[in-house]
Design a protein around this motif. Structure first.
Motif, short mmCIF file in Angstrom:
data_model
loop_
_atom_site.label_atom_id
_atom_site.label_comp_id
_atom_site.label_asym_id
_atom_site.label_seq_id
_atom_site.Cartn_x
_atom_site.Cartn_y
_atom_site.Cartn_z
N ARG A 334 0.82 -1.23 0.00
CA ARG A 334 0.00 0.00 0.00
C ARG A 334 0.84 1.27 0.00
NH1 ARG A 334 -3.69 -0.89 4.73
NH2 ARG A 334 -3.33 -3.04 4.10
N SER A 335 2.10 1.17 0.47
CA SER A 335 2.94 2.36 0.50
C SER A 335 3.21 2.89 -0.91
CB SER A 335 4.27 2.05 1.20
OG SER A 335 4.98 1.03 0.50
N LEU A 336 3.21 2.00 -1.90
CA LEU A 336 3.37 2.44 -3.30
C LEU A 336 2.07 2.91 -3.91
CD1 LEU A 336 5.82 -0.12 -4.98
CD2 LEU A 336 6.24 2.28 -4.43
N VAL A 337 0.95 2.37 -3.40
CA VAL A 337 -0.36 2.69 -3.97
C VAL A 337 -0.88 4.03 -3.47
CG1 VAL A 337 -2.78 1.95 -4.02
CG2 VAL A 337 -0.94 0.26 -4.33
N ARG A 338 -0.61 4.33 -2.20
CA ARG A 338 -1.18 5.53 -1.58
C ARG A 338 -0.76 6.80 -2.32
NH1 ARG A 338 0.93 4.92 3.10
NH2 ARG A 338 -0.69 3.50 3.84
N MET A 339 -1.73 7.55 -2.81
CA MET A 339 -1.52 8.83 -3.51
C MET A 339 -0.63 8.68 -4.74
SD MET A 339 -3.38 10.74 -1.61
CE MET A 339 -2.99 12.39 -2.22
N ALA A 340 -0.62 7.48 -5.34
CA ALA A 340 0.24 7.26 -6.50
C ALA A 340 -0.14 8.13 -7.69
CB ALA A 340 0.19 5.78 -6.90
N ASP A 341 -1.39 8.52 -7.78
CA ASP A 341 -1.83 9.36 -8.89
C ASP A 341 -1.17 10.73 -8.86
OD1 ASP A 341 -3.68 9.30 -6.52
OD2 ASP A 341 -4.44 11.12 -7.49
N LYS A 342 -0.59 11.10 -7.72
CA LYS A 342 0.06 12.40 -7.59
C LYS A 342 1.58 12.28 -7.48
CE LYS A 342 -3.91 14.35 -5.07
NZ LYS A 342 -4.31 15.28 -6.15
N ASP A 343 2.12 11.08 -7.68
CA ASP A 343 3.55 10.85 -7.46
C ASP A 343 4.14 10.12 -8.67
OD1 ASP A 343 6.07 9.74 -6.60
OD2 ASP A 343 5.45 10.03 -4.52
N GLU A 344 4.98 10.79 -9.45
CA GLU A 344 5.53 10.21 -10.67
C GLU A 344 6.45 9.03 -10.38
OE1 GLU A 344 4.69 10.79 -13.79
OE2 GLU A 344 3.17 12.14 -12.96
N MET A 345 7.20 9.09 -9.29
CA MET A 345 8.10 7.99 -8.94
C MET A 345 7.30 6.72 -8.63
SD MET A 345 11.16 6.88 -8.67
CE MET A 345 12.20 8.35 -8.60
#
Length: 409
Positions: A334-345
């Motif tokens: 989930r650490s990669l999924v959380r707010m992924a739409d706002k994080d290019e990395m």
């Protein structure tokens, strides 16, 4: 009341008729603070109290030395050493319960009073009467029982947690909740992840603390077995192609009794089969011997079970472990999924997992989805399955919880 050294004379009389005898020690010093007790009086008649309170003739008073009550008990001759220890422990707890009931613990809750029963008690099987002088036998018993008393008082918090773990196991009072795993293609329920929960009022802060404590005290196998039983026995009704995901560690799965006939029996009771079970490897550390791990996992795969690697991208799981073990599923943390739409990395990392998995014919599960924007992104990237609060919270009855429509992306 007067007696010989640790009641030795009476013990010698008894062993002429019954050779299997144990010693019980109970710390009475806590009754000097917080308890108003006649037990403190030097002339207190322990023999009379034991006869009235315990109602048995196989338990008798030995001595009171340095604030410790010493008793002796006849042990059934049919019991082995381990069974005799368990017998003495239960008997010591009953005596402590009787003392607490007689005094009435001031200011303690019922739960606290129950935990008091396991503190400050020790016991020892007395043996070698034919080879060792009676005084030495008793002395060795006092040393062992005193050591157990000391250990029980040394770290009250740790001791209470150990007793709590024993209780959870003996009463089978942990429970399972189930979180749905959804197909991103059509929004249908693909399966459920079984998650362990502690009972209300437990001393453990949560399941992670519970399993960590069990591992520390070499009780992980017993706890895992109970959690697996609960997960299977109470899982929701599954269709023929639906799955139940069960968390395990590499250490547990390495045990030769891990998937025994009992596990298959639980599955049969629910009308399930191994092909509907996915074992999630949750070990948050590196695997040292991949060849051994592959052999172990191959054994379970040959029986029909599937394997998932959990927490991928959380800093512990690596592409190497996925390549070496070739799991059926990768569960992206989930650490990669959380707010992924706002994080290019994060977007780049997620695309890497999807492309990598597709090349190796591994299915992907995205965990921790809480926002429609995250769901939309992961579906567009080509993830196979999704899990998170947006799609359904863990519940004992997830079929009821999932009546709502799949969120539109």
């Amino acid at each position: 009341m007067g007696t010989s050294w640790f009641g030795m004379e009476h013990v010698i009389e008894r062993i002429e008729h019954h050779r299997s005898i144990g010693m019980i020690g109970i710390d009475l010093t806590e009754w000097h603070n917080g308890f108003s007790s006649e037990f403190r009086e030097s002339e207190f008649n322990w023999t009379n109290w034991l006869s009235i309170s315990m109602g048995r003739n196989d338990l008798w008073f030995g001595d009171v030395v340095a604030g410790h009550l010493w008793l002796y008990a006849e042990i059934p001759g049919s019991l082995g050493d381990e069974e005799s220890d368990a017998y003495l422990r239960v008997l010591a707890k009953r005596v402590k319960e009787a003392i607490i009931a007689h005094n009435g613990p001031a200011g303690n809750s019922t739960a606290q009073a129950n935990r008091q029963q396991d503190r400050g008690i020790g016991y020892s099987l007395l043996r070698d009467w034919d080879r060792v002088p009676a005084k030495d036998v008793i002395y060795q018993g006092v040393l062992r029982a005193t050591g157990l008393i000391r250990d029980s008082l040394m770290d009250q918090s740790d001791w209470e947690l150990r007793i709590e773990l024993d209780r959870l196991l003996s009463e089978s009072s942990i429970r399972s909740v189930y979180q749905p795993i959804m197909r991103l293609g059509d929004g249908r329920v693909f399966g459920y992840e079984a998650l362990t929960r502690c009972p209300e009022g437990s001393l453990f802060e949560g399941p992670l603390a519970l399993f960590q404590f069990a591992e520390k005290h070499n009780m992980a196998f017993a706890l895992d077995r109970l959690a697996r039983e609960k997960a299977i026995r109470y899982c929701p009704s599954l269709g023929a192609v639906q799955k139940i995901f069960i968390n395990v560690t590499m250490g547990i799965i390495n045990d030769p009794h891990f998937v025994s006939g009992q596990t298959v029996h639980w599955l049969n009771e629910r009308g399930l089969f191994p092909g509907q079970v996915v074992f999630e490897l949750t070990e948050r550390r590196s695997i040292d011997d991949f060849e051994a791990a592959k052999k172990i996992l191959g054994h379970y795969r040959s029986q029909g079970y599937e394997i998932a690697i959990d927490d991928a991208g959380a800093g512990y799981s690596s592409l190497q472990s996925i390549v070496e073990l070739n799991p059926d599923y990768i569960k992206v943390d989930r650490s990669l999924v959380r707010m992924a739409d706002k994080d290019e990395m994060k977007k780049h990392m997620l695309r890497t997992f999807v492309r990598f998995a597709k090349k190796m014919n591994i299915r992907t599960v995205a965990e921790g989805i809480e926002r429609p924007e995250e769901l939309r992104l992961l579906r567009a990237m080509g993830f196979d399955f999704a899990q998170g609060y947006l799609l359904g919270r863990p519940s004992e009855f997830p079929a009821t919880a999932m009546m709502g429509a799949f969120p539109k992306a």
